[in-house]
Motif scaffolding. Structure first.
Motif, mmCIF file in Angstrom:
data_model
loop_
_atom_site.group_PDB
_atom_site.id
_atom_site.type_symbol
_atom_site.label_atom_id
_atom_site.label_comp_id
_atom_site.label_asym_id
_atom_site.label_seq_id
_atom_site.Cartn_x
_atom_site.Cartn_y
_atom_site.Cartn_z
ATOM 1 N N UNK A 3 50.510 41.224 39.747
ATOM 2 C CA UNK A 3 49.211 40.929 38.792
ATOM 3 C C UNK A 3 48.222 41.692 39.530
ATOM 4 N N UNK A 4 47.078 41.704 38.905
ATOM 5 C CA UNK A 4 45.828 42.486 39.154
ATOM 6 C C UNK A 4 45.115 41.783 40.286
ATOM 7 N N UNK A 5 44.969 42.389 41.275
ATOM 8 C CA UNK A 5 44.033 42.112 42.558
ATOM 9 C C UNK A 5 44.267 40.631 42.693
ATOM 10 N N UNK A 31 32.779 40.174 44.022
ATOM 11 C CA UNK A 31 32.081 41.149 45.003
ATOM 12 C C UNK A 31 33.080 42.165 45.404
ATOM 13 N N UNK A 32 34.189 41.768 45.449
ATOM 14 C CA UNK A 32 35.362 42.799 45.751
ATOM 15 C C UNK A 32 36.028 43.412 44.511
ATOM 16 N N UNK A 33 36.307 42.492 43.616
ATOM 17 C CA UNK A 33 37.045 42.778 42.241
ATOM 18 C C UNK A 33 35.937 42.478 40.988
ATOM 19 N N UNK A 34 35.075 43.302 40.573
ATOM 20 C CA UNK A 34 34.037 42.917 39.653
ATOM 21 C C UNK A 34 34.440 42.782 38.100
ATOM 22 N N UNK A 35 35.849 43.457 38.021
ATOM 23 C CA UNK A 35 36.340 43.373 36.373
ATOM 24 C C UNK A 35 37.359 42.538 36.336
ATOM 25 N N UNK A 36 37.941 42.223 37.248
ATOM 26 C CA UNK A 36 39.415 41.428 36.802
ATOM 27 C C UNK A 36 40.031 41.011 38.399
ATOM 28 N N UNK A 49 44.636 34.755 35.972
ATOM 29 C CA UNK A 49 43.510 36.000 36.002
ATOM 30 C C UNK A 49 42.581 35.903 35.125
ATOM 31 N N UNK A 50 41.313 35.937 36.161
ATOM 32 C CA UNK A 50 39.990 36.203 35.759
ATOM 33 C C UNK A 50 39.486 37.385 35.329
ATOM 34 N N UNK A 51 39.082 37.367 34.061
ATOM 35 C CA UNK A 51 38.767 38.453 33.440
ATOM 36 C C UNK A 51 37.062 38.675 33.197
ATOM 37 N N UNK A 52 36.518 39.606 33.690
ATOM 38 C CA UNK A 52 35.096 39.293 33.796
ATOM 39 C C UNK A 52 34.319 40.774 33.180
ATOM 40 N N UNK A 53 35.200 41.793 32.352
ATOM 41 C CA UNK A 53 34.779 43.151 31.700
ATOM 42 C C UNK A 53 34.750 42.449 30.359
ATOM 43 N N UNK A 54 33.517 43.116 29.716
ATOM 44 C CA UNK A 54 33.271 42.486 28.259
ATOM 45 C C UNK A 54 34.457 43.373 27.380
ATOM 46 N N UNK A 55 34.709 44.711 27.722
ATOM 47 C CA UNK A 55 36.052 45.291 27.064
ATOM 48 C C UNK A 55 36.997 44.489 27.065
ATOM 49 N N UNK A 56 37.588 44.108 27.920
ATOM 50 C CA UNK A 56 38.796 43.480 28.172
ATOM 51 C C UNK A 56 38.719 41.958 27.598
#
Length: 463
Positions: A3-5, A31-36, A49-56
């Motif tokens: 899984x991602x990060x 702070x370490x993983x700003x997008x996911x 999985x936390x998703x923090x990027x608008x595109x995703x």
């Protein structure tokens, strides 16, 4: 497949921090993983999985019911409050049916009918406060929010049942008053009825009493329908689906509980945060009052709701402190790639509202309260999403924003306020929401007199 990060913090520590300090948990990870990133929390399955990027987030929300679908895991948290037949807990066609039945209740014309009611309630409640005596703004906004619910949802203005609801609903919601009292919703092992003195036992008894009141109200409305009533319950009782079927008593009960849960705690916190930031930033307050003064002494609610700077203040309040931390969880239905990471079916995704609203690339100086950013730029529904998105976007969004604007405008136009404590308010978990930990302690210092505008605000911006 990895899984991602995946966060390295021990699982138990992650879960405890998620319950007690979700903002600290999310900010440290981002702070370490700003997008996911992937965390081990409770409430939606062990691994999320936390998703923090608008595109995703856009890909997730625009592929609802295809690549991704709503997660049933959240039902275990909300079911004790809102039952099995609410729009929150249902999925697929059953969810679509309930949403179609509820949507007419939140159309613009119906919302407009509540405008003067909200203004009058605000004035009535604030007028009872003595001068120079500290009060907690969140307690006051809770009372306003509760009264708005009783009148707009139930059509209750007075009487015995009105008083019963007014007394019992805050008691039921009191289970969310702190992270420690909320914790029982996340750990089923703590959901033990040890008698009326135990936290869960008290919750169950309060819920049973409210259930009895709700079913009694529904039964009476069924027997004595009134086509002139404009409250939401009256509309729901008469609503029919595409097959011509009415909602059952249990469906009505569960939808009402959703409206109470989503309209009470969330709106009250948003309005309290608004009062805090307006008085924490004198320039913001000054600009807002200048704009309000252009409407005259007795503005109509729709004119208030269209004020641009007021709208920007409300949006910035919901950005910097979104009341709900995340959009409805989704689960991967087929192998997909998201931000370069391969995800297998069954992976739980949490579109993160809070972290998206804190992105430096979207909102420069994200910790600063700057309403002007919403006047200079129009953000997409995947960059600014305080009410979630996709087919699970909150139906009460229009009413919530309308109420927030009218309450803030009415209070500020008629009273002078000051913050008692200049220390920054911090967000604290209240169930699934974030509220100001200190409650926003304020005083009324006097009545306010409208100032004649120095400029024509319709042609000369003050921003």
């Amino acid at each position: 497949m990895p899984l991602p990060y995946l966060l390295k913090t021990p699982s138990l520590l992650q879960k405890l921090q998620w319950v007690t300090d979700p903002v600290g948990y999310m900010e440290k990870a981002s702070q370490q993983y700003p997008d996911i990133f992937t965390g081990k929390i409770i409430g939606f399955g062990d691994t999320v999985v936390f998703v923090n990027h608008p595109q995703a987030i856009q890909e997730i929300l625009t592929n609802d019911r295809k690549k991704f679908t709503a997660v049933g895991a959240i039902n275990s948290i909300t079911q004790p409050l809102i039952g099995d037949y609410s729009i929150v807990t249902l999925e697929g066609d059953r969810h679509k049916r309930q949403r179609q039945l509820l949507m007419p209740s939140f159309h613009g014309e119906r919302i407009q009918a509540y405008g003067q009611l909200i203004c009058n309630l605000t004035e009535q409640i604030f007028s009872k406060l003595p001068l120079d005596k500290p009060f907690l703004a969140r307690n006051l906004t809770q009372e306003i929010s509760l009264r708005v619910i009783l009148q707009t949802v139930f059509g209750l203005y007075e009487g015995e049942r009105f008083q019963q609801f007014k007394h019992l609903l805050p008691l039921l919601m009191d289970v969310f008053r702190s992270p420690l009292t909320s914790i029982s919703f996340f750990f089923s092992s703590l959901q033990k009825d040890l008698g009326a003195w135990s936290p869960w036992g008290k919750f169950l008894r309060d819920r049973q009493t409210i259930d009895e009141l709700l079913y009694a109200e529904i039964a009476e409305r069924r027997q004595q329908p009134d086509s002139e009533c404009i409250d939401i319950l009256s509309l729901l009782i008469s609503s029919r689906d595409e097959a011509g079927q009415l909602m059952t008593e249990q469906e009505l009960h569960d939808q009402l509980m959703v409206l109470i849960l989503t309209g009470y705690e969330t709106t009250a916190s948003a309005m309290a945060w608004g009062l805090y930031w307006i008085h924490q930033k004198p320039l913001v307050r000054e600009k807002l009052l200048q704009e309000l003064d252009t409407l005259g002494d007795s503005p109509d609610p729709m004119s208030i709701s269209r004020l641009p700077y007021l709208g920007a203040v409300c949006n910035e309040t919901l950005r910097i402190h979104p009341v709900v931390m995340f959009s409805f969880p989704r689960v991967v239905q087929e192998p997909v790639e998201l931000l370069g990471h391969s995800l297998e079916p069954g992976t739980v995704l949490l579109p993160n509202i809070y972290l998206t609203h804190q992105r430096e690339d979207l909102y420069p100086q994200p910790k600063e309260f700057q309403p002007e950013r919403f006047l200079k730029h129009q953000f997409s529904p995947y960059e600014f999403l305080p009410f979630g998105g996709g087919v699970r976007r909150c139906l009460g969004e229009t009413l919530a924003i309308f109420q927030m604007k009218l309450v803030l405008a009415t209070a500020l136009s008629r009273y002078e306020f000051a913050l008692v404590d200049q220390r920054p308010e911090r967000p604290q978990r209240r169930g699934l929401t974030l509220a100001p930990a200190g409650g926003v302690k304020m005083v009324i210092t006097g009545r306010r007199v409208r100032q004649e505008p120095l400029v024509n605000m319709t042609t000369t911006p003050v921003y």
